[in-house]
Write a protein that holds these residues in place. Sequence first.
Motif: not given
Length: 173
Positions: A134, A139-144, A147
């Motif tokens: 994290a 950003d959230q898309e990068h984190l997704d 993962r």
Amino acid sequence: TLVKARPVYDASGKVELAVNVFHDISGMKRSEVVQRLMARAGEALTSSLDVSATLNTVAQMCVPLLADWCTVHILEEGEVRQVAIAHTDPDKVQLAERISQRYPMDPDTSRGIQKVLRTGQAEFYAEISPETLAASAEDQEHLDLLRQLGPRSVIIVPLIARGRTLGSITLVW
């Protein structure tokens, strides 16, 4: 595992029992695999003048023997360029390429490939925790996307020739 067995005889010369000794030789086997890989990589590095093709061959050799995923980056005129990527899952190669295109490396980052290229010092992350993942996402898309790749541990090693860092090789499990 290597097993050695020896009989133990009683006073009349009959086998009374056997003594078994087990030796864990996984480290020795791993060392042999690495030595063979290094020899093959050395051959590949001297067999062609096409740097990209050669480094791609080396990356392919590393997967799955040393890692699930391997990338090679080189420095060209001050710019970092990914010249090779290999993964045990071909779909993840496309995912990794998508990440590198959408989220280019920050040249001033305090860790990772850019730091290894600046310092010439390897980095090893024995465990990539959810918090570490994290913290490295923009950003959230990068984190997704990160993962989906599912990195568990990483080593980034500089490629050095004549005292000069030319690039890096990254191995991800």
